[in-house]
Design a protein around this motif. Sequence first.
Motif, mmCIF file in Angstrom:
data_model
loop_
_atom_site.group_PDB
_atom_site.id
_atom_site.type_symbol
_atom_site.label_atom_id
_atom_site.label_comp_id
_atom_site.label_asym_id
_atom_site.label_seq_id
_atom_site.Cartn_x
_atom_site.Cartn_y
_atom_site.Cartn_z
ATOM 1 N N GLU A 49 0.823 -1.211 0.000
ATOM 2 C CA GLU A 49 0.000 0.000 0.000
ATOM 3 C C GLU A 49 0.860 1.265 0.000
ATOM 4 O O GLU A 49 0.608 2.203 -0.758
ATOM 5 C CB GLU A 49 -0.920 -0.002 1.219
ATOM 6 N N LEU A 50 1.886 1.287 0.843
ATOM 7 C CA LEU A 50 2.678 2.507 1.004
ATOM 8 C C LEU A 50 3.480 2.854 -0.241
ATOM 9 O O LEU A 50 3.744 4.037 -0.500
ATOM 10 C CB LEU A 50 3.629 2.360 2.195
ATOM 11 N N MET A 51 3.873 1.854 -1.014
ATOM 12 C CA MET A 51 4.720 2.110 -2.171
ATOM 13 C C MET A 51 3.934 2.320 -3.453
ATOM 14 O O MET A 51 4.513 2.481 -4.528
ATOM 15 C CB MET A 51 5.742 0.987 -2.315
ATOM 16 N N GLN A 52 2.618 2.355 -3.342
ATOM 17 C CA GLN A 52 1.806 2.805 -4.465
ATOM 18 C C GLN A 52 1.984 4.317 -4.617
ATOM 19 O O GLN A 52 2.345 5.006 -3.666
ATOM 20 C CB GLN A 52 0.327 2.487 -4.214
ATOM 21 N N PRO A 53 1.733 4.875 -5.814
ATOM 22 C CA PRO A 53 1.766 6.337 -5.939
ATOM 23 C C PRO A 53 0.843 6.983 -4.905
ATOM 24 O O PRO A 53 -0.315 6.585 -4.766
ATOM 25 C CB PRO A 53 1.269 6.571 -7.375
ATOM 26 N N ASN A 54 1.383 7.924 -4.153
ATOM 27 C CA ASN A 54 0.648 8.607 -3.080
ATOM 28 C C ASN A 54 0.207 7.643 -1.982
ATOM 29 O O ASN A 54 -0.804 7.875 -1.308
ATOM 30 C CB ASN A 54 -0.567 9.364 -3.632
ATOM 31 N N GLY A 55 0.981 6.573 -1.791
ATOM 32 C CA GLY A 55 0.615 5.578 -0.788
ATOM 33 C C GLY A 55 0.559 6.142 0.618
ATOM 34 O O GLY A 55 -0.366 5.841 1.377
ATOM 35 N N PHE A 56 1.535 6.964 0.996
ATOM 36 C CA PHE A 56 1.508 7.600 2.314
ATOM 37 C C PHE A 56 0.424 8.671 2.358
ATOM 38 O O PHE A 56 -0.341 8.755 3.319
ATOM 39 C CB PHE A 56 2.867 8.244 2.630
ATOM 40 N N PHE A 57 0.363 9.487 1.329
ATOM 41 C CA PHE A 57 -0.556 10.624 1.313
ATOM 42 C C PHE A 57 -2.009 10.175 1.415
ATOM 43 O O PHE A 57 -2.817 10.803 2.108
ATOM 44 C CB PHE A 57 -0.349 11.435 0.034
ATOM 45 N N ASP A 58 -2.356 9.086 0.740
ATOM 46 C CA ASP A 58 -3.742 8.622 0.713
ATOM 47 C C ASP A 58 -4.119 7.767 1.917
ATOM 48 O O ASP A 58 -5.282 7.403 2.072
ATOM 49 C CB ASP A 58 -4.007 7.816 -0.565
ATOM 50 N N SER A 59 -3.149 7.442 2.760
ATOM 51 C CA SER A 59 -3.404 6.544 3.883
ATOM 52 C C SER A 59 -3.838 7.306 5.127
ATOM 53 O O SER A 59 -3.188 8.269 5.538
ATOM 54 C CB SER A 59 -2.139 5.736 4.202
ATOM 55 N N GLN A 60 -4.927 6.850 5.742
ATOM 56 C CA GLN A 60 -5.351 7.436 7.010
ATOM 57 C C GLN A 60 -4.423 7.026 8.142
ATOM 58 O O GLN A 60 -4.365 7.691 9.175
ATOM 59 C CB GLN A 60 -6.788 7.005 7.329
ATOM 60 N N VAL A 61 -3.695 5.942 7.947
ATOM 61 C CA VAL A 61 -2.788 5.436 8.975
ATOM 62 C C VAL A 61 -1.399 6.055 8.848
ATOM 63 O O VAL A 61 -0.756 6.371 9.848
ATOM 64 C CB VAL A 61 -2.683 3.896 8.884
ATOM 65 N N ALA A 62 -0.933 6.249 7.606
ATOM 66 C CA ALA A 62 0.480 6.558 7.384
ATOM 67 C C ALA A 62 0.775 7.992 6.950
ATOM 68 O O ALA A 62 1.944 8.373 6.908
ATOM 69 C CB ALA A 62 1.053 5.599 6.341
ATOM 70 N N ARG A 63 -0.230 8.784 6.612
ATOM 71 C CA ARG A 63 0.076 10.138 6.130
ATOM 72 C C ARG A 63 0.883 10.898 7.176
ATOM 73 O O ARG A 63 0.568 10.878 8.358
ATOM 74 C CB ARG A 63 -1.203 10.914 5.825
ATOM 75 N N ILE A 64 1.946 11.566 6.721
ATOM 76 C CA ILE A 64 2.798 12.314 7.638
ATOM 77 C C ILE A 64 2.590 13.808 7.437
ATOM 78 O O ILE A 64 2.196 14.260 6.365
ATOM 79 C CB ILE A 64 4.281 11.935 7.472
ATOM 80 N N SER A 65 2.862 14.570 8.474
ATOM 81 C CA SER A 65 2.594 16.004 8.460
ATOM 82 C C SER A 65 3.809 16.793 7.976
ATOM 83 O O SER A 65 4.941 16.306 7.973
ATOM 84 C CB SER A 65 2.208 16.474 9.862
ATOM 85 N N VAL A 66 3.561 18.036 7.583
ATOM 86 C CA VAL A 66 4.627 18.936 7.145
ATOM 87 C C VAL A 66 5.440 19.369 8.364
ATOM 88 O O VAL A 66 4.871 19.713 9.405
ATOM 89 C CB VAL A 66 4.029 20.175 6.448
ATOM 90 N N PRO A 67 6.768 19.356 8.283
ATOM 91 C CA PRO A 67 7.589 19.817 9.415
ATOM 92 C C PRO A 67 7.244 21.247 9.820
ATOM 93 O O PRO A 67 6.915 22.083 8.973
ATOM 94 C CB PRO A 67 9.021 19.729 8.870
ATOM 95 N N ASP A 68 7.319 21.523 11.110
ATOM 96 C CA ASP A 68 6.984 22.855 11.614
ATOM 97 C C ASP A 68 7.824 23.945 10.966
ATOM 98 O O ASP A 68 7.348 25.068 10.756
ATOM 99 C CB ASP A 68 7.181 22.910 13.133
ATOM 100 N N SER A 69 9.074 23.628 10.641
ATOM 101 C CA SER A 69 9.961 24.653 10.095
ATOM 102 C C SER A 69 9.556 25.093 8.694
ATOM 103 O O SER A 69 10.015 26.126 8.209
ATOM 104 C CB SER A 69 11.409 24.154 10.073
ATOM 105 N N LEU A 70 8.705 24.327 8.033
ATOM 106 C CA LEU A 70 8.193 24.744 6.727
ATOM 107 C C LEU A 70 6.847 25.436 6.926
ATOM 108 O O LEU A 70 5.787 24.951 6.566
ATOM 109 C CB LEU A 70 8.044 23.542 5.795
ATOM 110 N N GLY A 71 6.913 26.605 7.530
ATOM 111 C CA GLY A 71 5.692 27.349 7.798
ATOM 112 C C GLY A 71 5.613 27.796 9.233
ATOM 113 O O GLY A 71 4.625 28.391 9.650
#
Length: 226
Positions: A49-71
């Motif tokens: 699942e994770l290695m599909q295109p946008n696998g992390f982004f589309d996952s409710q379990v695996a999506r990661i957030s933007v680092p605080d320093s970028l904003g």
Amino acid sequence: MDYHRRSVLGFGAAATLLALPGCSSLPGLSLTEAVKRLLTLSAQNAFAELMQPNGFFDSQVARISVPDSLGGSRVTSIATALLRSKPIQDRLLLQVNRAAEKGAELAAPIVADTIRNMSIADAAAIINGGPRAATSLLQRQLGDTLVDRMLPGIGNGLRLFDNEIINLVLAQATNVDFSSISRDVTAKASTAIYRSIGAQEEAIRANPQATNDPLLMAVLGVGKAF
């Protein structure tokens, strides 16, 4: 993910190594083999699942957030407003999750090798443990290995920002430490991988019959305890 891709990542070999014929009685080492089989299937499913295109982004379990320093507060006032804008944050969110996919490609064979060679002192405790007990064992045995091995791939992925506006905004930012950003995203990706494997383990434990695996069905079946 097809069989050839799993083989490249190391899981095809792991599945072959751990394969056992169906049997009515469980040999002495079967609980150890069951833990390895459980982890192998859980990891296979997670990485598929994770290695599909946008696998992390589309996952409710695996999506990661933007680092605080970028904003966050460590950028110039002009760049801050732009970095915090929704269009830019959406693009950054997608990009850090795409970078995580690069890290997952490096992590998969390491996880497979660890499962094949792992030492299991009390397999019965893992089988009878919590819904993610095997994943917790895997995480303890790997330690910081995933972070260290994924860092180069994720760092490369983060440098491939595919949006000219993002590149322009980042060029205006000051005190943005890309090494720190890479480490932050890598640590989050590692945690996300364990969450994904754990979720797959929990699903297998809840319904071992769905695996069609005689050993797992026997060991994880309702009312089975060792």
